[in-house]
Design an enzyme around this catalytic site. Sequence first.
Site, PDB file in Angstrom:
ATOM      1  CG  ASN A 195     -26.273   0.748 120.724  1.00 28.96           C
ATOM      2  OD1 ASN A 195     -27.473   0.535 119.960  1.00 28.96           O
ATOM      3  ND2 ASN A 195     -26.080  -0.214 121.906  1.00 28.96           N
ATOM      4  CG  ASP A 199     -38.323   3.290 123.538  1.00 31.14           C
ATOM      5  OD1 ASP A 199     -37.985   3.107 122.588  1.00 31.14           O
ATOM      6  OD2 ASP A 199     -38.091   2.486 124.465  1.00 31.14           O
ATOM      7  NE  ARG A 256     -20.396  -4.783 128.428  1.00 36.74           N
ATOM      8  CZ  ARG A 256     -19.618  -5.442 129.223  1.00 36.74           C
ATOM      9  NH1 ARG A 256     -18.171  -5.844 128.647  1.00 36.74           N
ATOM     10  NH2 ARG A 256     -19.887  -6.231 130.080  1.00 36.74           N
ATOM     11  N   GLY A 286     -35.107   5.406 126.858  1.00 35.95           N
ATOM     12  CA  GLY A 286     -35.163   3.998 126.586  1.00 35.95           C
ATOM     13  C   GLY A 286     -36.054   3.391 127.862  1.00 35.95           C
ATOM     14  CB  ALA A 287     -39.370   2.790 127.991  1.00 32.24           C
ATOM     15  CG  HIS A 297     -18.749  -1.810 130.936  1.00 32.88           C
ATOM     16  ND1 HIS A 297     -18.624  -2.672 131.985  1.00 32.88           N
ATOM     17  CD2 HIS A 297     -19.991  -1.719 130.305  1.00 32.88           C
ATOM     18  CE1 HIS A 297     -20.079  -3.030 132.213  1.00 32.88           C
ATOM     19  NE2 HIS A 297     -20.771  -2.780 130.925  1.00 32.88           N
ATOM     20  NE  ARG A 300     -22.399  -8.267 135.706  1.00 34.12           N
ATOM     21  CZ  ARG A 300     -22.525  -7.793 134.457  1.00 34.12           C
ATOM     22  NH1 ARG A 300     -21.493  -7.066 133.863  1.00 34.12           N
ATOM     23  NH2 ARG A 300     -24.063  -7.599 134.097  1.00 34.12           N
TER      24      ARG A 300
END
Length: 312
Positions: free
Chosen positions: A99, A35, A92, A11-12, A179, A155
């Site tokens: 994905n 990619d 997500r 993944g770029a 997450h 965070r």
Amino acid sequence: MATRKKIGLVGAGNIGGELARLIANKELGDVVLFDIPAKEKFAQGKALDLEQNGAVVGYDSTITGTSNWEHMAGADVLIVTAGIPRKPGQSRDDLVATNLPIIRDVAANVKKHCPDAFVIVISNPLDAMVYELKRVTGLPRERVVGMAGVLDSARFQLFLAREAGVSVKDIRTTVLGGHGDDMVPVLSYCTINGTPVGQLIAKDKLSAIVDRTRKGGGEIVGLMGTSAFYAPASSAIAMAESYLKDQKRLLPAAAYLEGEYGYKDLFMGVPVVIGGKGVERIVVIELSEEEKGMLAKSAKSVQAVVDVVKKA
Ligand code: APR
């Protein structure tokens, strides 16, 4: 003969580019930015820009762009950001449909071309995507890990530091669980260089900070229209560096559980020691009944997404 380490970035995009920059700045090794064929030229352009950046700031890492998995062969570390990021209003988990096939494609190629790599997954929904990558590759749990806890803890640290009026460097925190919005920022282990955080920040403020941490990713998506990338990239680099330099850092990360914390066949954020052998140890810390309850709720959410993935 000494050789440089090879780090493959799958993944770029936004995170991939920032990962490459950090790796080169720290001279952790040479980078291959991978990619899809439609983005190969983009990856090559980004790689060339980053190599030219090295002439200014002074690093010698080579950075190349490709869409050919054969160029990833022999990678010591792979960091996976392949997939689409969230858009405002999306959770997500909404990303599974897009994905999941991407992660399956990536995993099949990791198995074929990079079976010896230490793999860090960032793609969302994180806990389910890292689960699927481990399932398809069949890699041992020591070599597949998900990046979430370092970012979520960062965070949490920032918000606490700002509230307490102290340096971020002095905040020690950990965030466990999935997450997602029911992740578990663990207040009982949270100190400002040893001083329990409750002595410096009032209870209602702490609750608001826990809430903001849980929604920390969404806050940025709402502002930028896409996912965060600087802090996620730095977080994954902390993990990769600990592996490459055998630092044995104790970091929160999504690890494959085989009974730890009472969970099995599930990836979830827990404290792990990352060293030269990968995930060398999963550390089981004592939790209050309330924290255990929150972790159970988070695990349930993760399991629900994994169940969707298993049926797909
Ligand atoms: N193989 C390799 N790369 C792929 C593939 C694939 N099969 N499918 C898509 N990609 C690439 C895209 O072409 C894109 O360049 O992944 C890249 C993702 O980059 P961005 O869209 O900029 O997304 P980024 O912000 O980097 O986030 C990537 O990490 O935090 C998570 O939620 C986020 O899932 C998202 C991922």
